[in-house]
Scaffold this active site. Sequence first.
Site: not given
Ligand code: NAD
Length: 307
Positions: A73, A179
């Site tokens: 995150p 980004k």
């Molecule tokens: P998400 O919340 O769906 O996934 C995050 C994952 O990280 C979860 O499965 C969670 O359990 C895991 N996690 C959290 N803390 C943790 C820890 N301490 N140890 C291990 N695992 C841990 O988020 P997402 O949508 O997949 O986004 C991830 C990143 O990508 C973010 O930084 C977001 O800003 C970026 N991003 C997201 C998108 C999108 O469309 N969703 C697009 C571009 C970039």
Amino acid sequence: MNESREEITRIGFVGLGNMGWPMAHLLDTNYTLKVHDAQTELAASFAAEHRATATTSLREIGEHSDAVITMLPNGDIVREVTLGSRDGLIGGMKAGSVLIDMSSSAPLGTRQLGKDLQDHNISLVDAPVSGGVVGAQKGSLSIMAGGEADQVARCRPVLEQLGRAIYEMGASGTGHTMKALNNYCSAVGLSAACEALIVGDRMGLDPAQMIDVLNSSSGRNANTEGQVAQDILNRSFNVGFTVGLMAKDVGIAAGVSEALSMETPILTSTRNLWRDAEQLLGGSASVAEVVKLWEEWNNRELGTGPE
Ligand code: NAD
């Protein structure tokens, strides 16, 4: 300078959420993959469906890997996962290995983490992505990479499995800066479209026709083209990117501007607007729901027509 430039064949992947799962899915054919998520059942079901092993230990992820990819995150979590004293990647990562942080992290924190890892002869490449869940599924993400040029080159074959356009932005933290600034521009585009639609609607314009006009005129942007008709006007609000993540990204961009003592009024008001959105709608709401802000402020639903 780090010594090893060896080919990457063993990858550890941390964070199997909306983005991480489909990205890791693209890697299991060509790499020996070990995965981890704080939600242990996620990692276990990923391993059950793929040519990958799961572990609850970050140290084991580090031990296994030439490169560890984080898709978490935010940068504070990346730092804790990497350096955490109880269980961290650092406990297992070898000199010459590389951490590829593909999360949207804050660039100043990235620079600091890069320096901390240098002491262990471990490299850091920041390689955040744009293109959403669909881009992650298709391997068509746009990737903005920062770090030492030879380490970025070493990571390129891995990044090419995940994205179509890989931009080498410069030194450590430049990928994360790009980004945050990209998402700031996207947040402005979406907010401006919502604001224009609610004003036009009250003046008697048809929102669907407004979108047609914008999309064939100079007011168009990625949101008017790909999101407003598809997810907002039909009120499906079906976008896998959350208000909380957008508020974080715009906050990162505003933080960079503040750290540089720059005058950026649109960035400041956009940061405040997305903070309000997070408060009103909750962090897990879809970004498409941001239109509800103007509906709340003006006490009318979009599409109500003239009064
Ligand atoms: P998400 O919340 O769906 O996934 C995050 C994952 O990280 C979860 O499965 C969670 O359990 C895991 N996690 C959290 N803390 C943790 C820890 N301490 N140890 C291990 N695992 C841990 O988020 P997402 O949508 O997949 O986004 C991830 C990143 O990508 C973010 O930084 C977001 O800003 C970026 N991003 C997201 C998108 C999108 O469309 N969703 C697009 C571009 C970039």
